[in-house]
Design a protein around this motif. Structure first.
Motif, PDB file in Angstrom:
ATOM      1  N   VAL A  83       0.837  -1.206   0.000  1.00  0.00           N
ATOM      2  CA  VAL A  83       0.000   0.000   0.000  1.00  0.00           C
ATOM      3  C   VAL A  83       0.868   1.251   0.000  1.00  0.00           C
ATOM      4  CG1 VAL A  83      -1.533   1.398   1.449  1.00  0.00           C
ATOM      5  CG2 VAL A  83      -2.059  -0.981   1.090  1.00  0.00           C
ATOM      6  N   MET A  84       0.354   2.287  -0.681  1.00  0.00           N
ATOM      7  CA  MET A  84       0.938   3.628  -0.638  1.00  0.00           C
ATOM      8  C   MET A  84      -0.212   4.611  -0.470  1.00  0.00           C
ATOM      9  SD  MET A  84       3.203   5.501  -3.579  1.00  0.00           S
ATOM     10  CE  MET A  84       3.890   7.136  -3.365  1.00  0.00           C
ATOM     11  N   GLU A  85      -0.090   5.549   0.468  1.00  0.00           N
ATOM     12  CA  GLU A  85      -1.137   6.537   0.708  1.00  0.00           C
ATOM     13  C   GLU A  85      -0.653   7.923   0.303  1.00  0.00           C
ATOM     14  OE1 GLU A  85      -3.712   5.799   4.403  1.00  0.00           O
ATOM     15  OE2 GLU A  85      -1.816   4.843   4.948  1.00  0.00           O
ATOM     16  N   LEU A  86      -1.473   8.631  -0.478  1.00  0.00           N
ATOM     17  CA  LEU A  86      -1.165  10.003  -0.889  1.00  0.00           C
ATOM     18  C   LEU A  86      -2.232  10.941  -0.349  1.00  0.00           C
ATOM     19  CD1 LEU A  86      -0.058   9.541  -4.620  1.00  0.00           C
ATOM     20  CD2 LEU A  86       1.368   9.610  -2.570  1.00  0.00           C
ATOM     21  N   MET A 127       8.674   7.209  -6.316  1.00  0.00           N
ATOM     22  CA  MET A 127       8.447   6.171  -5.303  1.00  0.00           C
ATOM     23  C   MET A 127       7.530   5.079  -5.847  1.00  0.00           C
ATOM     24  SD  MET A 127       7.291   6.815  -1.360  1.00  0.00           S
ATOM     25  CE  MET A 127       8.589   8.054  -1.185  1.00  0.00           C
ATOM     26  N   MET A 128       6.558   5.461  -6.674  1.00  0.00           N
ATOM     27  CA  MET A 128       5.688   4.465  -7.295  1.00  0.00           C
ATOM     28  C   MET A 128       6.472   3.551  -8.227  1.00  0.00           C
ATOM     29  SD  MET A 128       2.193   6.533  -8.236  1.00  0.00           S
ATOM     30  CE  MET A 128       1.628   5.165  -9.243  1.00  0.00           C
ATOM     31  N   GLU A 129       7.394   4.137  -8.993  1.00  0.00           N
ATOM     32  CA  GLU A 129       8.207   3.327  -9.895  1.00  0.00           C
ATOM     33  C   GLU A 129       9.132   2.396  -9.121  1.00  0.00           C
ATOM     34  OE1 GLU A 129       8.073   3.068 -13.206  1.00  0.00           O
ATOM     35  OE2 GLU A 129       6.318   4.387 -13.111  1.00  0.00           O
ATOM     36  N   ARG A 130       9.612   2.852  -7.981  1.00  0.00           N
ATOM     37  CA  ARG A 130      10.543   2.049  -7.176  1.00  0.00           C
ATOM     38  C   ARG A 130       9.832   0.933  -6.424  1.00  0.00           C
ATOM     39  NH1 ARG A 130      12.604   4.958  -2.025  1.00  0.00           N
ATOM     40  NH2 ARG A 130      10.599   4.123  -1.322  1.00  0.00           N
ATOM     41  N   ASP A 131       8.723   1.286  -5.742  1.00  0.00           N
ATOM     42  CA  ASP A 131       8.053   0.327  -4.850  1.00  0.00           C
ATOM     43  C   ASP A 131       6.972  -0.486  -5.532  1.00  0.00           C
ATOM     44  OD1 ASP A 131       9.670   1.440  -2.950  1.00  0.00           O
ATOM     45  OD2 ASP A 131       8.079   2.546  -1.913  1.00  0.00           O
ATOM     46  N   VAL A 135      -1.588  -1.295  -4.145  1.00  0.00           N
ATOM     47  CA  VAL A 135      -2.757  -0.418  -4.004  1.00  0.00           C
ATOM     48  C   VAL A 135      -2.278   0.978  -3.619  1.00  0.00           C
ATOM     49  CG1 VAL A 135      -4.940   0.002  -2.809  1.00  0.00           C
ATOM     50  CG2 VAL A 135      -4.178  -2.355  -3.208  1.00  0.00           C
ATOM     51  N   VAL A 136      -2.780   2.002  -4.314  1.00  0.00           N
ATOM     52  CA  VAL A 136      -2.532   3.397  -3.931  1.00  0.00           C
ATOM     53  C   VAL A 136      -3.860   3.987  -3.460  1.00  0.00           C
ATOM     54  CG1 VAL A 136      -1.842   5.694  -4.685  1.00  0.00           C
ATOM     55  CG2 VAL A 136      -0.608   3.699  -5.524  1.00  0.00           C
ATOM     56  N   ILE A 137      -3.847   4.542  -2.255  1.00  0.00           N
ATOM     57  CA  ILE A 137      -5.045   5.164  -1.684  1.00  0.00           C
ATOM     58  C   ILE A 137      -4.899   6.678  -1.798  1.00  0.00           C
ATOM     59  CG2 ILE A 137      -6.477   5.416   0.372  1.00  0.00           C
ATOM     60  CD1 ILE A 137      -5.450   2.707   1.304  1.00  0.00           C
ATOM     61  N   LEU A 138      -5.846   7.316  -2.472  1.00  0.00           N
ATOM     62  CA  LEU A 138      -5.785   8.748  -2.780  1.00  0.00           C
ATOM     63  C   LEU A 138      -6.899   9.477  -2.041  1.00  0.00           C
ATOM     64  CD1 LEU A 138      -5.402   7.974  -6.540  1.00  0.00           C
ATOM     65  CD2 LEU A 138      -3.582   9.021  -5.191  1.00  0.00           C
ATOM     66  N   SER A 139      -6.527  10.403  -1.176  1.00  0.00           N
ATOM     67  CA  SER A 139      -7.505  11.124  -0.345  1.00  0.00           C
ATOM     68  C   SER A 139      -7.298  12.630  -0.478  1.00  0.00           C
ATOM     69  CB  SER A 139      -7.383  10.697   1.121  1.00  0.00           C
ATOM     70  OG  SER A 139      -7.460   9.299   1.249  1.00  0.00           O
ATOM     71  N   SER A 140      -7.438  13.130  -1.686  1.00  0.00           N
ATOM     72  CA  SER A 140      -7.207  14.548  -1.939  1.00  0.00           C
ATOM     73  C   SER A 140      -8.217  15.419  -1.192  1.00  0.00           C
ATOM     74  CB  SER A 140      -7.301  14.821  -3.437  1.00  0.00           C
ATOM     75  OG  SER A 140      -7.185  16.200  -3.704  1.00  0.00           O
ATOM     76  N   VAL A 141      -7.768  16.597  -0.752  1.00  0.00           N
ATOM     77  CA  VAL A 141      -8.669  17.526  -0.060  1.00  0.00           C
ATOM     78  C   VAL A 141      -9.770  17.968  -1.018  1.00  0.00           C
ATOM     79  CG1 VAL A 141      -6.936  18.359   1.568  1.00  0.00           C
ATOM     80  CG2 VAL A 141      -7.163  19.461  -0.654  1.00  0.00           C
ATOM     81  N   CYS A 142     -10.949  18.200  -0.474  1.00  0.00           N
ATOM     82  CA  CYS A 142     -12.118  18.484  -1.321  1.00  0.00           C
ATOM     83  C   CYS A 142     -12.764  19.822  -0.987  1.00  0.00           C
ATOM     84  CB  CYS A 142     -13.151  17.375  -1.157  1.00  0.00           C
ATOM     85  SG  CYS A 142     -13.758  17.213   0.534  1.00  0.00           S
ATOM     86  N   LYS A 143     -12.031  20.719  -0.305  1.00  0.00           N
ATOM     87  CA  LYS A 143     -12.683  21.932   0.188  1.00  0.00           C
ATOM     88  C   LYS A 143     -13.264  22.804  -0.925  1.00  0.00           C
ATOM     89  CE  LYS A 143      -8.044  23.899   0.840  1.00  0.00           C
ATOM     90  NZ  LYS A 143      -7.119  24.450   1.836  1.00  0.00           N
ATOM     91  N   GLN A 182      -1.704   3.378 -12.230  1.00  0.00           N
ATOM     92  CA  GLN A 182      -1.962   2.104 -11.559  1.00  0.00           C
ATOM     93  C   GLN A 182      -2.758   1.163 -12.471  1.00  0.00           C
ATOM     94  OE1 GLN A 182       0.294   1.960  -8.879  1.00  0.00           O
ATOM     95  NE2 GLN A 182      -1.372   0.985  -7.749  1.00  0.00           N
ATOM     96  N   VAL A 183      -3.767   1.705 -13.154  1.00  0.00           N
ATOM     97  CA  VAL A 183      -4.571   0.886 -14.058  1.00  0.00           C
ATOM     98  C   VAL A 183      -3.715   0.357 -15.201  1.00  0.00           C
ATOM     99  CG1 VAL A 183      -6.535   0.902 -15.653  1.00  0.00           C
ATOM    100  CG2 VAL A 183      -6.710   2.085 -13.471  1.00  0.00           C
ATOM    101  N   GLU A 184      -2.880   1.220 -15.782  1.00  0.00           N
ATOM    102  CA  GLU A 184      -2.031   0.814 -16.897  1.00  0.00           C
ATOM    103  C   GLU A 184      -1.067  -0.303 -16.502  1.00  0.00           C
ATOM    104  OE1 GLU A 184      -0.099   4.388 -18.000  1.00  0.00           O
ATOM    105  OE2 GLU A 184      -1.818   5.217 -19.098  1.00  0.00           O
ATOM    106  N   ARG A 185      -0.638  -0.319 -15.246  1.00  0.00           N
ATOM    107  CA  ARG A 185       0.336  -1.306 -14.787  1.00  0.00           C
ATOM    108  C   ARG A 185      -0.321  -2.532 -14.158  1.00  0.00           C
ATOM    109  NH1 ARG A 185       2.504   3.401 -15.342  1.00  0.00           N
ATOM    110  NH2 ARG A 185       4.758   3.773 -15.460  1.00  0.00           N
ATOM    111  N   GLY A 186      -1.640  -2.587 -14.210  1.00  0.00           N
ATOM    112  CA  GLY A 186      -2.344  -3.743 -13.675  1.00  0.00           C
ATOM    113  C   GLY A 186      -2.424  -3.782 -12.165  1.00  0.00           C
ATOM    114  N   ARG A 187      -2.214  -2.631 -11.539  1.00  0.00           N
ATOM    115  CA  ARG A 187      -2.334  -2.566 -10.085  1.00  0.00           C
ATOM    116  C   ARG A 187      -3.588  -1.768  -9.729  1.00  0.00           C
ATOM    117  NH1 ARG A 187       3.429  -1.923 -10.883  1.00  0.00           N
ATOM    118  NH2 ARG A 187       3.350   0.317 -10.570  1.00  0.00           N
ATOM    119  N   ARG A 188      -3.822  -1.574  -8.439  1.00  0.00           N
ATOM    120  CA  ARG A 188      -5.099  -1.052  -8.000  1.00  0.00           C
ATOM    121  C   ARG A 188      -4.994   0.315  -7.318  1.00  0.00           C
ATOM    122  NH1 ARG A 188      -4.398  -5.593  -8.892  1.00  0.00           N
ATOM    123  NH2 ARG A 188      -2.825  -5.851  -7.285  1.00  0.00           N
TER     124      ARG A 188
END
Length: 276
Positions: A83-86, A127-131, A135-143, A182-188
């Motif tokens: 997992v990676m969280e952004l 870091m995505m290319e290295r690790d 699954v990458v979890i994306l929680s961008s601010v929505c204000k 992530q989709v292009e590389r077959g990951r989630r």
């Protein structure tokens, strides 16, 4: 004992269901080349289910220690993280790391990384290319996209509104860029925003929704224990965009209606709900 998954082989006029573990980049994939072109990925069901249980917060059961060893062996041999969280401090990754899984560092202002700068975004992509996180979890601010915030924008000056809006647009564009990779590389990936947020209408998000296997799911966070006040639970309907329904399924619990909801009003309660 195995799940067989068809995926799109790129041939014109042929559309196959693209599911998890379907691209060579994933350490969980095993492929058999078909004579006619399309290929099948076979994945041990117990490994697939255990990953879903782990990311769903239910953890490793005592009877599945062998499965846990298999997952760890596959991840470590491939050099992938789970997992990676952004745009988030360590939450899911912290728990998974405690259970012994390899995870990538979480990147957010609270962890010392500004993803609104070219340096911060480059760090995340490198870091995505290295690790190669599964699954990458994306929680961008929505204000800028929050319905509650938009209704009070008349109290802000034009310059401040423009700055907030442009910042949030940059964040969402970067989230969509990461998710598409992530989709292009077959990951989630999982992209989280309030269900009523205006960000779901952005062109970059609509393009992401059009990719094979990407779907929108809605959950009620009161069923996941969201409580920012002693008075009770808060509902906070939330949208989750993902290319893997197995990751979302444990969280898809509509409100049963057997409790009172505490409205998310006021800055303090809203911030607590955002962190949750």
């Amino acid at each position: 004992s195995e799940v067989r998954v068809w995926y799109n082989d790129g041939k014109a006029g042929v559309s196959w269901l693209r599911e998890v573990f379907s691209v060579d980049a994933s350490p969980f994939s095993k492929f058999a080349e078909g004579r006619d072109g399309p290929r099948m990925a076979t994945v041990p069901r117990r490994i697939r289910n255990e990953i879903a249980r782990t990311l769903g917060g239910r953890g490793i059961r005592a009877g599945n220690r062998r499965t846990r060893r298999d997952i760890l062996k596959l991840l470590k041999s491939s050099g992938h993280s789970l997992v990676m969280e952004l745009f988030s401090s360590p939450n899911v990754s912290k728990e998974l790391e405690r259970r012994g899984y390899p995870v990538s560092p979480s990147l957010d202002l609270r962890t010392g990384c500004d993803l609104d700068t070219e340096k911060g975004r480059s760090l995340a992509l490198d870091m995505m290319e290295r690790d190669k996180p599964e699954v990458v979890i994306l929680s961008s601010v929505c204000k800028a996209f929050s319905v509650a915030r938009v209704s009070s924008w008349h109290r802000m000056d034009q310059r401040q509104r423009d700055e907030v809006e442009q910042e949030c647009l940059r964040f969402m564009a970067f989230c969509c860029q990461v998710a598409e990779k992530q989709v292009e590389r077959g990951r989630r990936f999982i992209l989280e925003q309030p269900a009523s947020a205006l960000s779901w209408q952005l062109e970059c998000v609509k393009h992401l929704m059009s990719l094979p296997g990407v779907q929108m799911y809605k959950i009620d966070q009161c069923e996941l224990g969201l409580q920012v006040s002693p008075e009770g639970l808060s509902r906070k309907p939330t949208g989750l965009l993902s290319n893997d329904p197995m990751l979302i399924r444990p969280m898809q619990r509509p409100c049963r209606g057997d409790h009172v909801h505490v409205p998310l009003v006021g800055g303090a309660n809203t911030r607590r709900a955002q962190h949750y």
